[in-house]
Design an enzyme around this catalytic site. Structure first.
Site, mmCIF file in Angstrom:
data_model
loop_
_atom_site.group_PDB
_atom_site.id
_atom_site.type_symbol
_atom_site.label_atom_id
_atom_site.label_comp_id
_atom_site.label_asym_id
_atom_site.label_seq_id
_atom_site.Cartn_x
_atom_site.Cartn_y
_atom_site.Cartn_z
ATOM 1 N N CYS A 79 -0.125 -1.961 2.281
ATOM 2 C CA CYS A 79 0.617 -1.315 1.299
ATOM 3 C C CYS A 79 2.228 -1.244 2.657
ATOM 4 C CB CYS A 79 0.321 -0.500 0.503
ATOM 5 S SG CYS A 79 1.938 -0.385 -0.777
ATOM 6 N N HIS A 187 -3.788 -2.794 -2.376
ATOM 7 C CA HIS A 187 -4.185 -1.951 -1.780
ATOM 8 C C HIS A 187 -5.716 -1.779 -2.005
ATOM 9 C CE1 HIS A 187 -1.395 1.458 -0.945
ATOM 10 N NE2 HIS A 187 -0.783 1.139 -2.386
ATOM 11 N N GLU A 189 -8.121 -0.430 -0.349
ATOM 12 C CA GLU A 189 -9.413 0.523 -1.006
ATOM 13 C C GLU A 189 -9.404 1.158 -2.073
ATOM 14 O OE1 GLU A 189 -5.163 2.915 0.079
ATOM 15 O OE2 GLU A 189 -5.988 0.708 -0.012
#
Length: 211
Positions: A79, A187, A189
């Site tokens: 990001c 992202h 994750e």
């Protein structure tokens, strides 16, 4: 072990949790020796480009990042961590980025070329077009959906550095990969199974020493 570089920018615990879920030893740290001795390093981030760069340079972490990248070991920006790898951002005029990769960060237009009005920041899922030669996306087929939260986007200078693209008002370079340096605007994750596969690929690259 993978170091998650801590420069007080938030969005660190979710990256740590994803790596731990994948069984990878990880540490959140700003310690020079710990970062440089790691098998790989991740630069996460949310917030403003200028504030983040001020924290990084003020703590001396810019030199640590340069030294780590020079080792040839895998390095991943996430990001804001992607944006910081480049030279400058419209978000913070006059603030120099790390300049590790060539390109600039621009604000996402709220109106597309076709006249469609879009919400900025972009928050949510969008599909990406993957460069099939990318190691970061190895084994991922089609145009998978990943999770974005951003108001600014990358225009890379060198098309060969682009590992994935998406469209939201404009064409966005959503991921880059040059040698041992990789980064995603989205992202991983927070991107479900696809994101975990991307992180697993990064772990595998780290176990091979970046090769």
């Amino acid at each position: 072990m993978i170091s998650i570089i801590d420069y007080d920018a938030g969005n660190i615990r979710s990256v740590e949790k994803a790596l731990l879920y994948l069984g990878e030893e990880t540490v959140i740290t700003s310690d020079t020796d710990t970062i440089l001795s790691s098998d790989a390093a991740i630069l996460p981030g949310v917030g403003a480009f200028g504030d983040a760069m001020n924290r990084i340079t003020g703590s001396g972490l810019d030199k640590v990042i340069y030294d780590f990248v020079d080792t040839g070991k895998p390095f991943l920006g996430i990001c804001l961590g992607l944006q910081l790898l480049f030279e400058e951002s419209e978000e913070s005029p006059g603030v120099k980025g790390l300049g590790i990769l060539d390109g600039a960060i621009h604000r996402i237009p709220s109106v597309s070329e076709s006249g469609e009005v879009l919400k900025v920041p972009q928050i949510g899922w969008n599909d990406i077009e993957i460069n099939p030669s990318s190691r970061l996306f190895a084994g991922i087929e089609g145009n998978p959906y990943v999770y974005f939260v951003h108001s600014y986007y990358l225009m890379a200078t060198n098309p060969e550095d682009v590992a994935a693209r998406t469209n939201y008002s404009v064409s966005i370079d959503a991921a880059v990969e040059k040698g041992n340096v990789m980064a995603t605007q989205f992202h991983p994750e927070k991107s479900s199974d696809v994101g975990l596969k991307i992180l697993r690929n990064f772990i595998e690259i780290s176990k091979k020493g970046g090769r």
